[in-house]
Design a protein around this motif. Sequence first.
Motif, short mmCIF file in Angstrom:
data_model
loop_
_atom_site.label_atom_id
_atom_site.label_comp_id
_atom_site.label_asym_id
_atom_site.label_seq_id
_atom_site.Cartn_x
_atom_site.Cartn_y
_atom_site.Cartn_z
N GLN A 1 -8.00 -1.36 -0.86
CA GLN A 1 -7.31 -0.65 0.23
C GLN A 1 -6.33 0.39 -0.33
OE1 GLN A 1 -5.48 -3.59 2.74
NE2 GLN A 1 -7.38 -4.18 3.69
N GLN B 1 0.84 -1.21 0.00
CA GLN B 1 0.00 0.00 0.00
C GLN B 1 0.87 1.25 0.00
OE1 GLN B 1 -2.89 -0.08 3.18
NE2 GLN B 1 -3.45 -2.17 2.74
N GLN C 1 -8.28 3.24 -1.70
CA GLN C 1 -8.80 4.02 -0.58
C GLN C 1 -7.73 4.97 -0.04
OE1 GLN C 1 -10.51 1.38 2.26
NE2 GLN C 1 -11.78 2.94 3.20
#
Lengths: 160, 133
Positions: B33, A21, B36
């Motif tokens: 994710q 991420q 987001q």
Amino acid sequence: MVYTVASRVMRNSMDAEEVTQDVFVKAFQKLNEFQGVGKFSTWLYSIAYRMSISALRARKDQGSSLDDMKTSGVEPREDPLHPVDDRKQILEQALTTLEPDDAALVTMFYLEELSVEEIVTVTQLSASNVKVKLHRSRKKLYDELHHQLKDELWTLRTTA
Amino acid sequence: MDLKNDRLDPNDPLRLLFQEIGHNTAPVDLESQILQKLSPIGSVPASYTPLISKKLWYGIAAMLATVIVLSATFSSVGSTTKSWISSIIQLLHIPQLSSYLMSPWVLAAVGGAFVLMVIDQLIASRMRTMHAF
């Protein structure tokens, strides 16, 4: 691929997820720094590799030892032929015997088929250092896998 | 691996094994994710710089005010008493200033500035509307 590199270095799916991420967020923020000279994937891998190594160091500083993550090997198996999932597990376990950054290097080399030159760009290591690391890792992996997969590893060569 | 040529042997069993096993499977929700996490970054409003700076607007306003005052002053043709602005102009020894100020060029410049002001305001209001969402 970013997740694969992160998981090879972090050896923990939760941490690998977090790093992945962060890699994409960083890549998005630094998109204007991509010169367009090299491949975009190489640029992305370099972010993934550096962030994974940094995250690993941070985790190490927090108390987890790298030695704890390395295993001494895998127990020999009884059955001579392994389904793909088993071979995956064996490879994953064999990779844990390598240093995390070496595991990422061999993954980039064998899975993503990055050249030594590209790996140099990604890791910022010297070409000779990359070659030595790959050679050493390859030898270690062969020893581990030969022990586990025996003839099966060589069968892959003949059936390809 | 051929270390001398830095080439990967296509029949290298390690390569074949890595290729067969492929990438590690990321969790299903990882993509969402990441998106987001990226969405607040993507929606950061861009910094708005006005086309015409505040200083320039003050200059334009001063010029407009001067033109209006001068127009009002020189429109009283035939008047026997001299206005204070006429006196100043005479003191400055610029006898043709009034003709310069009332020339089509000056008027066009003032008109142009007004049009630019309107455009600037329109763009600013549009930017505010876009970033409101």
